[in-house]
Write an enzyme that holds these catalytic residues in place. Structure first.
Site, mmCIF file in Angstrom:
data_model
loop_
_atom_site.group_PDB
_atom_site.id
_atom_site.type_symbol
_atom_site.label_atom_id
_atom_site.label_comp_id
_atom_site.label_asym_id
_atom_site.label_seq_id
_atom_site.Cartn_x
_atom_site.Cartn_y
_atom_site.Cartn_z
ATOM 1 N N ARG A 200 -8.306 -22.800 20.580
ATOM 2 C CA ARG A 200 -7.672 -24.062 20.967
ATOM 3 C C ARG A 200 -8.148 -24.488 22.357
ATOM 4 N NH1 ARG A 200 -5.807 -24.166 16.492
ATOM 5 N NH2 ARG A 200 -7.835 -25.121 16.337
ATOM 6 N N ARG B 126 3.272 -36.323 9.262
ATOM 7 C CA ARG B 126 3.493 -35.983 10.671
ATOM 8 C C ARG B 126 2.478 -36.819 11.457
ATOM 9 N NH1 ARG B 126 1.537 -30.326 11.774
ATOM 10 N NH2 ARG B 126 3.532 -29.599 10.981
ATOM 11 N N ASP C 153 -1.611 -29.240 7.739
ATOM 12 C CA ASP C 153 -2.029 -29.628 9.093
ATOM 13 C C ASP C 153 -3.359 -30.375 9.026
ATOM 14 O OD1 ASP C 153 0.137 -28.399 10.302
ATOM 15 O OD2 ASP C 153 -0.974 -26.633 10.961
ATOM 16 N N LYS D 129 -3.248 -24.644 7.261
ATOM 17 C CA LYS D 129 -4.545 -25.289 7.484
ATOM 18 C C LYS D 129 -5.447 -25.000 6.284
ATOM 19 C CE LYS D 129 -4.233 -25.342 12.463
ATOM 20 N NZ LYS D 129 -2.784 -25.028 12.440
#
Ligand SMILES: Cc1cc2nc3c(=O)[nH]c(=O)nc-3n(C[C@H](O)[C@H](O)[C@H](O)COP(=O)(O)OP(=O)(O)OC[C@H]3O[C@@H](n4cnc5c(N)ncnc54)[C@H](O)[C@@H]3O)c2cc1C
Length: 302
Positions: free
Chosen positions: A281, A175, A125, A91
């Site tokens: 999260r 992705r 990401d 990240k």
């Protein structure tokens, strides 16, 4: 189930770290790199590939980026030394994107240089929408110098179809996932079916434009539909792969994909930041509370 998710969020600070750890254990390969290496070796032995993620994000001081940088260098070294079949995911906020994009770029270059020498792929990401443009800018910049780099596009964002169309012009490795952060209805689809449809359309677009796509979803409808689409159209196997987060209970589906010759990659996070990662999260996306509740329930039943 919205009330349950909210209740779990409210209770979160009261839940002992020990309990959170028992649930998180399933999703995280360990605290140390050595533990994570044991996990990815086992995955390789079973025929799966992996992408390793050193947990952590959004540093607020430049010096905080040094530790993840050191860890990722060690991970690259270990993958190379142990001849493992896997790559890394990272990240950008972990390397200072929110402080100074130039500083972040310099850190990323150090990783990309080493990864290039070892022929290891680096996946950037995608984080929340406040950094989408910055992330894509750095990705484009990286792609100009390195072929071993890809990023992520989120199916829930309205802008994603446009982003993918622009990106494929230069050749990309993406992705495609639904997206994990809570985003407003101004910029993101909120309806589950709309998110799924858009995600599927993005994957199809990538396949039809001969671009490498990682299909990152646990949604069986997406997995099955994409599998059928790929088989019907006969896309070569080296143009796509399926991806899953470690610990999400779809092992039988993944084993079936593997047994039928598809490439399947596990996303394997590890590190000391597991508690912050798990709780952040949850606050970002309360829907995850439902999954965790199910896990608690299973845990106590077993
Ligand atoms: C390999 C990989 C990499 C990812 N990278 C990113 C990224 O860079 N940026 C980003 O925004 N998002 C990322 N995601 C997360 C992704 O965007 C989704 O939020 C997440 O995968 C849930 O969406 P789904 O497609 O699995 O569908 P859902 O409909 O949310 O899930 C389908 C089913 O899977 C199960 N499930 C899903 N997630 C979990 C979970 N965490 N724990 C337990 N069960 C679960 C549930 O049973 C659910 O019913 C990634 C996902 C994967 C698989």
């Amino acid at each position: 189930m919205k009330w349950l998710n909210k209740a779990i969020l409210t209770m979160m600070p009261l839940i002992p770290k020990f309990f959170v750890g028992m649930v998180a254990k399933k999703y995280i390969a360990g605290v140390t790199m050595e533990e994570a290496i044991v996990k990815v070796k086992t995955l390789n032995q079973q025929g799966f590939v992996f992408t390793m993620d050193v947990l952590g994000e959004s540093v607020t001081k430049k010096e905080e980026a040094l530790e993840p940088l050191r860890m990722y260098m060690e991970v690259l070294e270990a993958i190379h030394k142990e001849k493992l079949d896997g790559n890394i995911s990272l990240k950008l906020t972990q390397f200072g994107l929110n402080i100074d994009p130039e500083f972040c770029w310099e850190n990323l270059k150090i990783i990309l240089d080493k990864a290039k020498v070892y022929n290891i792929f680096v996946r950037i990401d995608m984080e929340d929408s406040s950094v989408t443009d910055l992330t894509l800018d750095i990705y484009r910049r990286a792609k100009a110098y390195y072929s071993n780099v890809g990023t992520v596009i989120q199916g829930y964002l309205h802008r994603s179809a446009d982003d993918v169309q622009k990106l494929v012009k230069d050749g990309v490795n993406l992705r495609i996932c639904k997206g994990i952060y809570k985003e407003s209805y101004n910029i993101a689809f909120q309806d589950r079916n709309e998110v799924r449809d858009n995600t599927i359309n993005l994957i199809r677009y990538m396949l039809n434009h001969n671009q490498y796509v990682a299909i990152a979803s646990h949604d069986l409808q997406i997995i099955n539909e994409m599998r059928q689409y790929i088989d019907n159209k006969g896309f070569p196997r080296d143009r796509y792969e399926f991806q899953s987060l470690l610990g999400v209970p779809i092992d039988n589906t993944l084993k079936d994909l593997l047994a039928n010759g598809y490439k399947v990659r596990y996303y394997v996070p590890f590190g000391t930041e597991w508690y912050a990662y798990s709780t952040r999260r949850l606050y970002e996306n309360p829907d995850l509370g439902g999954y965790i509740f199910k896990d608690f329930f299973k845990f106590w039943k077993s």
